[in-house]
Design an enzyme around this catalytic site. Sequence first.
Site: not given
Length: 425
Positions: A176, A47, A248
């Site tokens: 995250h 993204k 990530e």
Amino acid sequence: MRAARLAVDHEPDAEKAFFVADLSYVYRQHQRFKCFLPEVEPFYAVKCNPDPYVLRLLAGLGANFDCASNGEIANVLSTGVVEPSRVIFANPCKAASHLKQAARAGVDLMTFDNADELHKVARVHPKARLVLRILTDDSKALCRLGLKFGAPLASVPGLLAMAHELGLNVVGISFHVGSGCYDPSAYSDAIARARAAFDMGRVAGYQFHFLDVGGGFEDHTFENTAAILRDAIDMHFPDRSGLRIIAEPGRYYVSRAFSLATNIIARRAAADDVEAVATNISASAAGGEEQPSVMYYINDGVYGAFNCILFDHQVVQPYVLALSGSFHVPSDVAGDVRVSSVWGPTCDSIDCVCPTARLPAALQVGDWLAFDNMGAYTVCAASQFNGFTLSQVVYTTGGGAGAVETRRVLQSVAVQVAGTDQPTA
Ligand SMILES: *Cc1c(COP(=O)(O)O)cnc(C)c1O
């Protein structure tokens, strides 16, 4: 340089804003990641910037991919060189149709953080390998994500018991710390929580073997963050044979790889420039706020690439790329600066790129301003509001370290993908 020349000749659209992407920067970031986090496999967060050459390069380098929708999954798989096993569907709240599509595409690794999602997965994709996303402290991040995602530790035993009852395969834990994390200690706290969640997994009847430390990595703090992360993993997972650790990263890979060149399409200066300058000087001498005396209008703005100002809380600063057709701004010209403001091209007054910038007084319509660090959360969220087109990307592999390797990797990917163009070196 070519764009500047064509613009001077009034070639149609020659003054269009454009990105320059240095792909060898992405290559170097990958080497740096492997060097400082050798035990952690990067899954690039698509993204952040789904640029096709960034995806191909990372695919060729052996990085994997974090996708949040079936559009992103289709995009990554359409490179033709990425197996579905190299994708994590890292959106804890997925539409059932996207889940079904993922199952069809062979993507089975995915995150969840709530009970409804478990029921949905049991119905639509029962063979999935599930990763429970836990809530961590995201207060030290530019973009906080905990408002929307992450299961608090207190709810973890209940969720895992339910997953077990539904016969679902939960393989591990993810988190995250928030995007643009400026306090690396957030990672050590998060690893401690992940450890607690691993122990809850054992109680629920699972043998977790998967740890996903998420994104949030910043270019300028990377080594420090990596050291804190390694120490925390050593401390909380001392025996980690059989444990697969992934991350990530998004912003880290691309932020500095892209610069944006914009053309000054209009300018509004105070009627009496001299007086305006005098006002500026006296204001600054008095220690007061300096008011811009010149407004520059450029051909990309907050509805386009600079949406990062609104959505990603970025502050950007322009520099002079070309003045009067030359890339070399003489120091006497550069010395005569004017407090200026820089605006995007749309008719909306929210479209302000930079409220105050010190720019040469000689800067005119037709000159070029550039902005660095424009690779993360820019192109991907740009709109065409008011009929302005998206700035296109010009690719280079630069002349610095990694240029040869970058070209070699892209060529080998291109050999696998028939009939595709190569970026120009
Ligand atoms: C946005 C996002 C990322 C990437 O975050 P960066 O701060 O760009 O590294 C990674 N994982 C998930 C689940 C995300 O939503």
